[in-house]
Design a protein around this motif. Structure first.
Motif, PDB file in Angstrom:
ATOM      1  N   LEU A 243       0.876  -1.213   0.164  1.00  0.00           N
ATOM      2  CA  LEU A 243      -0.072  -0.028   0.158  1.00  0.00           C
ATOM      3  C   LEU A 243       0.849   1.313  -0.284  1.00  0.00           C
ATOM      4  O   LEU A 243       0.551   2.074  -0.701  1.00  0.00           O
ATOM      5  CB  LEU A 243      -0.904   0.069   1.377  1.00  0.00           C
ATOM      6  CG  LEU A 243      -2.216  -0.963   1.091  1.00  0.00           C
ATOM      7  CD1 LEU A 243      -2.847  -1.313   2.201  1.00  0.00           C
ATOM      8  CD2 LEU A 243      -3.184  -0.336  -0.104  1.00  0.00           C
ATOM      9  N   ARG A 244       1.941   1.277   0.696  1.00  0.00           N
ATOM     10  CA  ARG A 244       2.801   2.331   0.832  1.00  0.00           C
ATOM     11  C   ARG A 244       3.336   2.780  -0.702  1.00  0.00           C
ATOM     12  O   ARG A 244       3.605   3.690  -1.089  1.00  0.00           O
ATOM     13  CB  ARG A 244       4.074   2.252   1.735  1.00  0.00           C
ATOM     14  CG  ARG A 244       3.624   2.211   3.055  1.00  0.00           C
ATOM     15  CD  ARG A 244       4.810   2.059   3.986  1.00  0.00           C
ATOM     16  NE  ARG A 244       4.426   2.629   5.490  1.00  0.00           N
ATOM     17  CZ  ARG A 244       5.022   2.539   6.477  1.00  0.00           C
ATOM     18  NH1 ARG A 244       6.498   2.051   6.509  1.00  0.00           N
ATOM     19  NH2 ARG A 244       5.045   2.825   7.487  1.00  0.00           N
ATOM     20  N   GLY A 246       2.129   2.284  -3.337  1.00  0.00           N
ATOM     21  CA  GLY A 246       0.901   2.578  -4.300  1.00  0.00           C
ATOM     22  C   GLY A 246       0.160   1.372  -4.917  1.00  0.00           C
ATOM     23  O   GLY A 246      -0.840   1.560  -5.732  1.00  0.00           O
ATOM     24  N   HIS A 270      -4.223   3.454   9.014  1.00  0.00           N
ATOM     25  CA  HIS A 270      -3.878   4.380   7.796  1.00  0.00           C
ATOM     26  C   HIS A 270      -5.376   5.162   7.733  1.00  0.00           C
ATOM     27  O   HIS A 270      -6.347   4.989   7.981  1.00  0.00           O
ATOM     28  CB  HIS A 270      -3.728   3.456   6.638  1.00  0.00           C
ATOM     29  CG  HIS A 270      -2.552   2.818   6.487  1.00  0.00           C
ATOM     30  ND1 HIS A 270      -2.132   2.208   5.199  1.00  0.00           N
ATOM     31  CD2 HIS A 270      -1.463   2.591   7.333  1.00  0.00           C
ATOM     32  CE1 HIS A 270      -1.014   1.364   5.430  1.00  0.00           C
ATOM     33  NE2 HIS A 270      -0.675   1.995   6.774  1.00  0.00           N
ATOM     34  N   THR A 271      -4.694   6.435   7.441  1.00  0.00           N
ATOM     35  CA  THR A 271      -5.711   7.697   7.212  1.00  0.00           C
ATOM     36  C   THR A 271      -6.561   7.410   5.950  1.00  0.00           C
ATOM     37  O   THR A 271      -7.721   7.418   5.904  1.00  0.00           O
ATOM     38  CB  THR A 271      -5.184   9.044   7.199  1.00  0.00           C
ATOM     39  OG1 THR A 271      -4.192   9.203   7.974  1.00  0.00           O
ATOM     40  CG2 THR A 271      -6.190  10.021   7.489  1.00  0.00           C
ATOM     41  N   PHE A 272      -5.909   7.023   4.937  1.00  0.00           N
ATOM     42  CA  PHE A 272      -6.587   6.745   3.722  1.00  0.00           C
ATOM     43  C   PHE A 272      -6.440   5.438   3.231  1.00  0.00           C
ATOM     44  O   PHE A 272      -5.601   4.796   3.448  1.00  0.00           O
ATOM     45  CB  PHE A 272      -5.775   7.660   2.538  1.00  0.00           C
ATOM     46  CG  PHE A 272      -5.330   9.026   2.833  1.00  0.00           C
ATOM     47  CD1 PHE A 272      -6.479   9.824   3.410  1.00  0.00           C
ATOM     48  CD2 PHE A 272      -4.192   9.245   2.702  1.00  0.00           C
ATOM     49  CE1 PHE A 272      -6.106  11.027   3.609  1.00  0.00           C
ATOM     50  CE2 PHE A 272      -3.694  10.903   2.942  1.00  0.00           C
ATOM     51  CZ  PHE A 272      -4.836  11.539   3.565  1.00  0.00           C
ATOM     52  N   ASP A 274      -7.931   4.526   0.141  1.00  0.00           N
ATOM     53  CA  ASP A 274      -8.325   4.486  -1.438  1.00  0.00           C
ATOM     54  C   ASP A 274      -7.929   3.199  -2.120  1.00  0.00           C
ATOM     55  O   ASP A 274      -8.610   2.836  -3.154  1.00  0.00           O
ATOM     56  CB  ASP A 274      -7.979   5.799  -1.929  1.00  0.00           C
ATOM     57  CG  ASP A 274      -8.173   6.948  -1.510  1.00  0.00           C
ATOM     58  OD1 ASP A 274      -8.319   6.976  -0.003  1.00  0.00           O
ATOM     59  OD2 ASP A 274      -8.104   8.024  -2.082  1.00  0.00           O
ATOM     60  N   HIS A 275      -6.892   2.870  -1.872  1.00  0.00           N
ATOM     61  CA  HIS A 275      -6.402   1.726  -2.738  1.00  0.00           C
ATOM     62  C   HIS A 275      -6.501   0.268  -2.057  1.00  0.00           C
ATOM     63  O   HIS A 275      -5.619  -0.669  -2.217  1.00  0.00           O
ATOM     64  CB  HIS A 275      -4.865   1.995  -2.766  1.00  0.00           C
ATOM     65  CG  HIS A 275      -4.619   2.906  -4.043  1.00  0.00           C
ATOM     66  ND1 HIS A 275      -3.279   3.068  -4.538  1.00  0.00           N
ATOM     67  CD2 HIS A 275      -5.186   3.594  -4.407  1.00  0.00           C
ATOM     68  CE1 HIS A 275      -3.187   3.864  -5.296  1.00  0.00           C
ATOM     69  NE2 HIS A 275      -4.420   4.755  -5.598  1.00  0.00           N
ATOM     70  N   ALA A 310     -16.624   2.027   5.609  1.00  0.00           N
ATOM     71  CA  ALA A 310     -15.321   1.962   4.878  1.00  0.00           C
ATOM     72  C   ALA A 310     -15.420   0.626   4.285  1.00  0.00           C
ATOM     73  O   ALA A 310     -14.806   0.512   3.088  1.00  0.00           O
ATOM     74  CB  ALA A 310     -14.294   2.015   5.806  1.00  0.00           C
ATOM     75  N   ASN A 318     -14.113   1.512  -4.365  1.00  0.00           N
ATOM     76  CA  ASN A 318     -12.818   1.551  -4.584  1.00  0.00           C
ATOM     77  C   ASN A 318     -12.411   0.613  -5.620  1.00  0.00           C
ATOM     78  O   ASN A 318     -11.450   0.936  -6.402  1.00  0.00           O
ATOM     79  CB  ASN A 318     -12.008   1.206  -3.247  1.00  0.00           C
ATOM     80  CG  ASN A 318     -11.724   2.037  -2.184  1.00  0.00           C
ATOM     81  OD1 ASN A 318     -12.556   3.335  -2.295  1.00  0.00           O
ATOM     82  ND2 ASN A 318     -11.327   1.878  -0.985  1.00  0.00           N
TER      83      ASN A 318
ATOM     84  N   ASN B  32       3.472   9.857   2.615  1.00  0.00           N
ATOM     85  CA  ASN B  32       2.757   9.072   1.740  1.00  0.00           C
ATOM     86  C   ASN B  32       1.129   9.235   1.516  1.00  0.00           C
ATOM     87  O   ASN B  32       0.374   9.293   2.535  1.00  0.00           O
ATOM     88  CB  ASN B  32       2.870   7.749   2.266  1.00  0.00           C
ATOM     89  CG  ASN B  32       2.617   6.807   1.524  1.00  0.00           C
ATOM     90  OD1 ASN B  32       1.468   6.412   0.796  1.00  0.00           O
ATOM     91  ND2 ASN B  32       3.297   5.493   1.263  1.00  0.00           N
ATOM     92  N   PHE B  34      -0.906   7.862  -0.168  1.00  0.00           N
ATOM     93  CA  PHE B  34      -1.990   6.510  -0.126  1.00  0.00           C
ATOM     94  C   PHE B  34      -2.512   6.061   1.017  1.00  0.00           C
ATOM     95  O   PHE B  34      -3.334   5.893   1.331  1.00  0.00           O
ATOM     96  CB  PHE B  34      -0.865   5.405  -0.838  1.00  0.00           C
ATOM     97  CG  PHE B  34      -0.362   5.693  -2.358  1.00  0.00           C
ATOM     98  CD1 PHE B  34      -0.997   6.017  -3.194  1.00  0.00           C
ATOM     99  CD2 PHE B  34       1.030   5.661  -2.438  1.00  0.00           C
ATOM    100  CE1 PHE B  34      -0.777   6.275  -4.457  1.00  0.00           C
ATOM    101  CE2 PHE B  34       1.467   5.748  -3.561  1.00  0.00           C
ATOM    102  CZ  PHE B  34       0.617   6.232  -4.495  1.00  0.00           C
TER     103      PHE B  34
END
Lengths: 590, 590
Positions: A243-244, A246, A270-272, A274-275, A310, A318, B32, B34
């Motif tokens: 994830l880091r 991308g 993790h805050t996001f 999206d992936h 989520a 997503n 980051n 992501f």
């Protein structure tokens, strides 16, 4: 990409309230996957698309809809999208698969027909595409990228090259290049994978990845090579690293491999997200029927600490973005009206399923009409195996002594699919290898079923079989006929039964068939309904347990034997493969 | 879409450490986008692309880089992307604009050459494309969708139709269809907009929206029509409604319009911000030089309560996704190496700017070499106005009386661009309208400069001018020559000066020019450097203030007079336009 309406102007008129729309679903707790909010709303649908979402209670506007459905205060969420599945693994045809998963809330899957393409090549992709077209769900196809998986060390029924990808990319429901398993080929910039990826990108396909256990610079190189996703993530650290970097991580809950817990352990803070998306990869008919499909995956996400909204986003919006679709994965104006009513955001009991605005399942039952649609491929013979006699099932030992050194394929454990080649002394009697006094040693045959005439005959230790024989044409990735047996008569019986029925899974004891699961479609899928396949599969599992296989689900134990992408050694129809060295090694070394 | 490397295999080799890479930036706090994390890292770059991000301190690996830059513990973030700008509004050519914004950390803009396209049509798009190509920043172009903005009620220098969009879409840096301002055309499904959108989608362009003040079913219909984004969001409730509907909202901080505070007020509590990005829309040279560009927008986001990392994501990754780019907006393997070093995540003082792996600005100074590249369009004459004499600047009154009823364009206030037509009795002397005793009434002329020969002569109230004249060829959207004046001599002087210099802004008093800002490129852009334009612009503002215009920035006051997309009435070269009724009304009603 977008799902295109048949008449955009009609949708515009309905959106503006100038003409009545087809459907209003009212009295729901609307889950907004763009903002993370939940609020009361009425959703208006016309000609398959959401045309408006009204937040206030629209008593007056309801007469703008020809049909009004009371959502009974359930949560309204987008239809689930499975980011990666092999429909063949359900042992169901695309149409029967649809019958099974729709009531579970799955309205879109991205399927990789990798298995049947190993059998029938490009034709198989077209079959899966056409069989999955026009259903009351969406079956997108990613083109298999690595057929055969390990060229030169195994022989499948076909070879897929860049030209085939170029041709297939033109089919309407083809959207991606499927799991690029030839990890080394990518990071080394080898021609085969570079050419295939280039053609795929030129055709606007997204590139689905597959890199188990990767880390550091390998992940970086793989991303540079083209793939942007991965569903092969088992460890927490691996999830974080991917994830880091991308990568779009598809957390997998297959029938056998459950990765949700480990992945969420790493990314919960993790805050996001999206992936992050969800997938099932391989899920058998009985699992789908009795436990669930994407509904179960989302449940597992919540059980493992993820917020329900989520989790819904991971299973819908997503994934739509991952596969480059702009109007899928949300219930919003202009989006395909794929939507579910669920009773809560933890158990996700699916009350109603709408696909393109049509009610297709209610209270766990399919209500859409799915007609059978026979296809030539469903009766195409795939058992082009060499003609073998009982005597061929006795393993000749090239020695005059009473023992011989043999490279035995040895399982690390009953749970693991990893195997290694171990050189050991085995007994010889009358010129044949004798395993009768060694309860954990079995004979193994991998028989090419694509007309080459060749087969491999070797030995396997700690497979689990204690007596009789187990055979299967479901044998990843080439799906040659694999048979493991303790006595030649049982092995021969399984061979005959599977050749006769056109492929499938069989077991025998004392030379008699004790279980048979017919998979006539390429030796991989049944033509029967989900309930029937689930029942047959259940019987087959019990029959295998009776022969000593201890796993709760022993069906695919044999499929781990001839899979030369998994370390450290495997069989193929060409011999015993040293996976790491990418070469064949002899069964009987000098 | 992807930014394509020149040699993917070289990147793979560098990623795997087989060859030294071009650059390593070490000792940074890596942001980051992501995952939302910040951690120490070293970023490796080769041939313009990020090839690897190493989290551990890579003392040993640094020798794999030909050049090592010490990040001095600054934050490393992706280069800023402006989701929507009209470069013309900076009054700088694309190359001079680059000189101004690069030191501010902007590595990519999506520009809509709407202004100059109103002057020179398709040629103008090609000019902006070519002039912005090959710079040490990325200037993507969206094709203007609404030229003229209001067909039939105004005359621009060109008409853009679906065929023009189809031709232009083939240029490499064209990525979208620009702000679809004809909101009504879309929701009514009118042919012009439907055709243009269809051609754009067929060419793989994303559709940029523009719907100020929209709500409810209008938002829904607009989304169905095609546009997926909007940078015209002023109110909190509007922001919430648009984001809930799935629109990608570009929060705007232009030189004049500041929307960040209102938007963040509404969305701060949303769990997901995937569809929120930032843009500047119109930003003048002096603002960019003295206050900032995207760095300032991000600062405003943080000042208005947004977390710094989330703000960075909105200004980078979210925008890349909005414009459908897969390897922009993050510092990650395979991504274009556009990255910034900033001292903190609140003030965002930009220390270093890297574009495609090259250091292009340091400590606020451009270090990249930008060569001038003269283009034919930069000297193409755009003042094809009718030949007028001083007498033409006296407003004839079709009456023999001492007053006449006139429809006077009346400003709501000095701050607002909204105007209405008010019928009033005005003085007449010797057959001419006399405004000498009415300090808030001015003459106004809109003179077509594209060779049609026609012009409008009317009256404007509460414009702000107390004496002399103000004229400009920057007059959205058609950019005809607009002149507001108190006395004919000053109006005539401004006319002459602007025709002679090829367009720009001018003011006069007592018939003498008191300020002139030459904008020779289509009457919209200067060929001078940013610092010079900022200085000239500053002088012009002071000269306009001297004539009574009270605004801090009075340059564009006149551009609100002939903009018939803004309610309720406006001038055009064809007459006085009733914007709501979409028709012309007489200056002197019966």
């Amino acid at each position: 990409m977008k799902i295109q309406p048949s008449d955009k102007r009609e949708l515009l008129k309905a959106a503006m309230g100038k003409i009545p729309c087809d459907l209003a679903v009212t009295n729901v707790r609307y889950v907004n996957v763009f903002t993370g909010e939940v609020y009361p709303a009425t959703v208006y649908v016309h000609q398959g698309f959401v045309i408006h979402v009204e937040e206030k209670e629209p008593a007056k506007e309801l007469n703008l809809a020809k049909q009004v459905v009371d959502g009974e205060n359930n949560f309204l969420i987008p239809g689930f999208i499975d980011a990666h599945i092999h429909i063949e693994s359900s042992m169901l045809t695309p149409r029967n698969f649809a019958r099974a998963v729709i009531p579970r809330g799955t309205t879109t899957v991205v399927t990789d027909p990798h298995e049947i393409t190993n059998v029938f090549g490009e034709d198989a992709v077209r079959y899966m595409h056409d069989a999955g077209y026009g259903l009351p769900m969406r079956q997108f196809i990613d083109i298999p990228s690595c057929v055969p998986a390990v060229p030169g060390l195994e022989q499948a029924g076909a070879v897929m090259d860049a030209d085939a990808v170029d041709r297939l990319a033109k089919l309407p429901n083809i959207i991606g290049l499927a799991e690029v398993m030839d990890f080394i080929g990518v990071i080394e910039g080898e021609d085969r994978m570079m050419d295939i990826i280039e053609v795929a990108e030129k055709n606007g396909l997204y590139i689905q990845g597959h890199m188990p256990g990767a880390n550091g610079r390998m992940i970086s190189a793989y991303l540079i090579g083209g793939p942007s996703t991965c569903h092969e993530t088992r460890e927490t650290e691996e999830a974080i690293a991917k994830l880091r970097a991308g990568i779009h991580v598809d957390a997998r809950e297959s029938s056998i491999t459950k990765n949700m817990a480990a992945i969420l352990e790493g990314v919960r803070d993790h805050t996001f997200h999206d992936h992050l998306s969800f997938c099932t990869d391989d899920r058998e008919a009985d699992d789908i029927l009795y436990i669930g499909h994407m509904d179960e995956v989302v449940r597992q996400a919540v059980k493992n600490g993820m917020n329900g909204i989520a989790a819904v986003k991971c299973a819908t919006l997503n994934t739509a973005k991952e596969i480059h679709f702009e109007n899928l994965g949300a219930v919003a104006p202009g989006y395909a009206a794929d939507m579910l009513l669920v009773d809560n955001l933890a158990d996700f009991n699916v009350k109603s399923v709408f696909y393109m605005g049509q009610l297709v399942a209610k209270d766990g039952k399919l209500v859409a009409d799915i007609q059978d649609k026979p296809a030539e491929m469903e009766s195409r013979f795939s058992m082009n195996v060499p003609k073998l006699s009982l005597d061929d099932f006795r393993l000749k030992a090239p020695t005059t002594g009473e023992t011989i050194k043999a490279n035995v394929l040895t399982y690390y454990s009953g749970d693991l699919s990893t195997t290694k080649a171990v050189t050991e002394e085995v007994s010889v009697k009358g010129g044949y290898v004798d395993i009768s006094n060694d309860p954990n040693l079995c004979y193994a045959m991998i028989i090419n079923r694509y007309g080459t005439g060749n087969y491999t005959f070797g030995l396997v230790r700690d497979f689990g079989l204690k007596k009789g024989a187990n055979g299967s044409t479901v044998s990843h990735d080439c799906h040659n006929l694999s048979i493991v047996f303790k006595d030649p008569e049982s092995g021969f019986a399984v061979y005959n039964a599977l050749v006769e029925c056109g492929g499938g899974m069989a077991c025998a004891d004392n030379g008699e068939i004790t279980g048979l699961l017919k998979l006539q479609v390429g030796g991989l899928m049944s033509i029967d309904r989900p309930e029937q396949v689930a029942e047959q599969s259940d019987k087959m599992k019990k029959a295998l347990n009776n022969l000593g296989l201890p796993q709760k689900n022993p069906l695919l134990r044999i499929a781990t034997m001839a899979l030369p992408v998994i370390p450290e050694a495997k069989f193929s129809d060409l011999g015993l493969v040293d996976v790491m060295a990418k070469k064949l090694i002899p069964i009987f070394p000098q």
